[in-house]
Design a protein around this motif. Structure first.
Motif, mmCIF file in Angstrom:
data_model
loop_
_atom_site.group_PDB
_atom_site.id
_atom_site.type_symbol
_atom_site.label_atom_id
_atom_site.label_comp_id
_atom_site.label_asym_id
_atom_site.label_seq_id
_atom_site.Cartn_x
_atom_site.Cartn_y
_atom_site.Cartn_z
ATOM 1 N N LEU A 58 81.041 66.914 58.404
ATOM 2 C CA LEU A 58 83.136 66.671 58.819
ATOM 3 C C LEU A 58 84.007 67.100 58.481
ATOM 4 C CD1 LEU A 58 82.814 63.807 61.780
ATOM 5 C CD2 LEU A 58 82.512 66.576 62.007
ATOM 6 N N SER A 59 83.578 66.215 57.050
ATOM 7 C CA SER A 59 84.210 66.068 55.432
ATOM 8 C C SER A 59 84.159 67.570 55.143
ATOM 9 C CB SER A 59 84.191 64.716 54.326
ATOM 10 O OG SER A 59 83.171 65.290 53.900
ATOM 11 N N ILE A 60 82.634 67.906 55.050
ATOM 12 C CA ILE A 60 82.948 69.562 54.092
ATOM 13 C C ILE A 60 83.082 70.172 55.093
ATOM 14 C CG2 ILE A 60 81.427 71.026 53.309
ATOM 15 C CD1 ILE A 60 78.829 68.817 52.670
ATOM 16 N N GLY A 61 83.540 70.467 56.339
ATOM 17 C CA GLY A 61 83.732 71.746 57.125
ATOM 18 C C GLY A 61 85.379 71.153 57.678
ATOM 19 N N TRP A 62 86.136 70.028 57.692
ATOM 20 C CA TRP A 62 87.280 70.351 57.151
ATOM 21 C C TRP A 62 87.878 71.042 55.944
ATOM 22 C CZ3 TRP A 62 86.727 65.355 60.410
ATOM 23 C CH2 TRP A 62 86.390 65.244 62.078
ATOM 24 N N SER A 63 87.554 70.467 54.812
ATOM 25 C CA SER A 63 88.122 70.618 54.024
ATOM 26 C C SER A 63 88.043 72.059 53.108
ATOM 27 C CB SER A 63 87.588 70.006 52.728
ATOM 28 O OG SER A 63 86.150 70.144 52.753
ATOM 29 N N ASN A 64 86.730 73.095 53.931
ATOM 30 C CA ASN A 64 86.906 74.288 54.182
ATOM 31 C C ASN A 64 88.117 74.678 54.572
ATOM 32 O OD1 ASN A 64 85.739 76.711 55.609
ATOM 33 N ND2 ASN A 64 84.562 76.943 53.773
ATOM 34 N N ASP A 65 88.013 74.553 56.133
ATOM 35 C CA ASP A 65 89.521 75.186 56.707
ATOM 36 C C ASP A 65 90.669 74.907 56.530
ATOM 37 O OD1 ASP A 65 87.670 75.949 58.933
ATOM 38 O OD2 ASP A 65 88.815 75.874 60.455
ATOM 39 N N ALA A 66 90.684 73.822 55.898
ATOM 40 C CA ALA A 66 92.241 73.539 54.831
ATOM 41 C C ALA A 66 92.399 73.920 54.008
ATOM 42 C CB ALA A 66 91.928 71.718 54.641
ATOM 43 N N LEU A 67 91.150 74.196 52.468
ATOM 44 C CA LEU A 67 91.609 75.300 51.490
ATOM 45 C C LEU A 67 91.540 76.132 51.983
ATOM 46 C CD1 LEU A 67 89.148 72.833 49.725
ATOM 47 C CD2 LEU A 67 91.705 73.367 49.638
ATOM 48 N N ASP A 68 91.141 77.072 53.249
ATOM 49 C CA ASP A 68 90.888 78.242 53.353
ATOM 50 C C ASP A 68 91.748 78.334 54.918
ATOM 51 O OD1 ASP A 68 88.873 78.260 51.690
ATOM 52 O OD2 ASP A 68 87.583 79.048 52.718
ATOM 53 N N ALA A 69 92.455 77.942 54.668
ATOM 54 C CA ALA A 69 93.973 78.424 55.375
ATOM 55 C C ALA A 69 94.305 80.152 55.321
ATOM 56 C CB ALA A 69 94.610 77.087 55.815
ATOM 57 N N ARG A 70 94.667 79.356 54.592
ATOM 58 C CA ARG A 70 95.646 81.194 54.147
ATOM 59 C C ARG A 70 94.832 82.344 53.856
ATOM 60 N NH1 ARG A 70 97.145 84.587 49.496
ATOM 61 N NH2 ARG A 70 98.510 85.290 49.499
ATOM 62 N N ARG A 71 93.891 82.100 53.360
ATOM 63 C CA ARG A 71 92.955 83.254 53.807
ATOM 64 C C ARG A 71 91.867 83.687 54.890
ATOM 65 N NH1 ARG A 71 87.531 84.304 52.854
ATOM 66 N NH2 ARG A 71 86.976 82.119 53.490
ATOM 67 N N ASP A 72 92.097 82.461 55.827
ATOM 68 C CA ASP A 72 91.362 82.651 56.879
ATOM 69 C C ASP A 72 92.955 83.314 58.421
ATOM 70 O OD1 ASP A 72 89.299 81.703 56.795
ATOM 71 O OD2 ASP A 72 89.861 79.582 57.615
ATOM 72 N N VAL A 73 94.097 83.305 57.622
ATOM 73 C CA VAL A 73 94.805 84.000 58.004
ATOM 74 C C VAL A 73 95.116 85.375 58.061
ATOM 75 C CG1 VAL A 73 97.812 84.086 58.397
ATOM 76 C CG2 VAL A 73 96.720 81.777 58.572
#
Length: 284
Positions: A58-73
């Motif tokens: 869970l920590s890895i998954g959430w950190s991935n989405d938090a750090l990649d937020a701008r790129r995912d947009v």
């Protein structure tokens, strides 16, 4: 003017869980838990393994989405709750930090050595990938280290803290590399457009989709070589099917946008895991 609607708590919770990469998190947790049962960790020990691994994932998954937020947009990842505007990166980042804080005592409760292997192996490798190694040619190394340490995390929690058999470590590491390639396949173009140049992106889609089932097949080969005295007819049947699936996914020509190589890789990985668990009691 109608009032601005706010997501309900249930909707926010659902979005938060969706941002944790639930499918791989559950898959890794289930694999490690079944391995713990097979190696004799018992009900309590296996439950502790499950809780530790799930918190780390869970920590890895959430950190991935938090750090990649701008790129995912930028890449239009509407399947990502943060990119879709359902959650803020800060909320997901806080969730990642809290999961990591929970993971530390849970992991160490398995024993100092076992817990340290999990934290410095799988968890640290996952965070290192998210923090930047995903953009380098060394990206598969994080998956190899992370998955390769899972058998050790399980066995080091047994009485006497035994290390796992070599074939278990190598097989898990190969499955991890295969998982990296499988995960990268659908997003290679979007990754390249936003500056992510890990190993799969550097070799390109065609090479990646050919290599992926072969890596999974290599895991099957290591199992057959590493446990020759324990291979029975069901194991040979599973291995034979894995070979056929891998060949069908790579040797038979397919359209550039075909999903067959991807599906072949996933099925080969599933068969490799089945074969791995057939021999779970020999891991120690």
């Amino acid at each position: 003017m109608s009032p601005i609607s706010r997501p309900s708590p249930a909707a926010r919770l659902g979005a938060l869980l969706g941002s944790a990469h639930p499918e791989p998190a559950v898959a890794v947790t289930l694999f490690t838990t079944v391995l713990a049962v097979a190696t004799g960790r018992g009900a309590g020990g296996s439950a502790l393994v499950a809780a530790s691994v799930l918190a780390g994932q869970l920590s890895i998954g959430w950190s991935n989405d938090a750090l990649d937020a701008r790129r995912d947009v930028l890449t239009g990842r509407r399947d990502k709750p943060v990119a879709a505007g359902a959650l803020s990166p800060r909320v997901v980042g806080v969730a990642a930090a809290m999961a990591l804080l929970v993971c530390v005592p849970l992991s160490l409760a398995n024993g100092l050595l076992a817990g340290s292997v999990h934290l410095l192996g799988m968890v640290a490798a996952g965070w290192a990938y998210n923090l930047g190694l995903k953009r380098t040619v060394a990206s598969p190394l994080t998956y190899a280290v992370g998955f390769g340490t899972l058998p050790a995390f399980v066995t080091l929690g047994l009485p006497g803290a035994p290390w796992p058999a070599w074939w278990a470590v190598v097989t898990a590491a190969l499955l991890g590399v295969g998982a990296h390639l499988v995960n990268a396949l659908p997003d290679i173009e979007g990754d390249l457009a936003t500056g992510v140049r890990g190993f799969p992106q550097r070799i390109g889609r065609a090479a990646c989709r050919t290599l992926t089932p072969l890596v999974m097949l290599a895991a099957v080969g290591v199992l057959l070589v590493g446990t020759p005295g324990r291979i029975d007819l069901p194991s040979l049947i599973v291995a034979g099917v894995a070979v056929a699936v891998a060949i069908a996914g790579t040797a038979v020509p397919a359209a550039p946008d075909s999903r067959r190589p991807f599906r072949a890789a996933v099925l080969t990985a599933a068969l490799a895991i089945v074969l791995f668990l057939f021999n779970g009691s020999a891991v120690v």
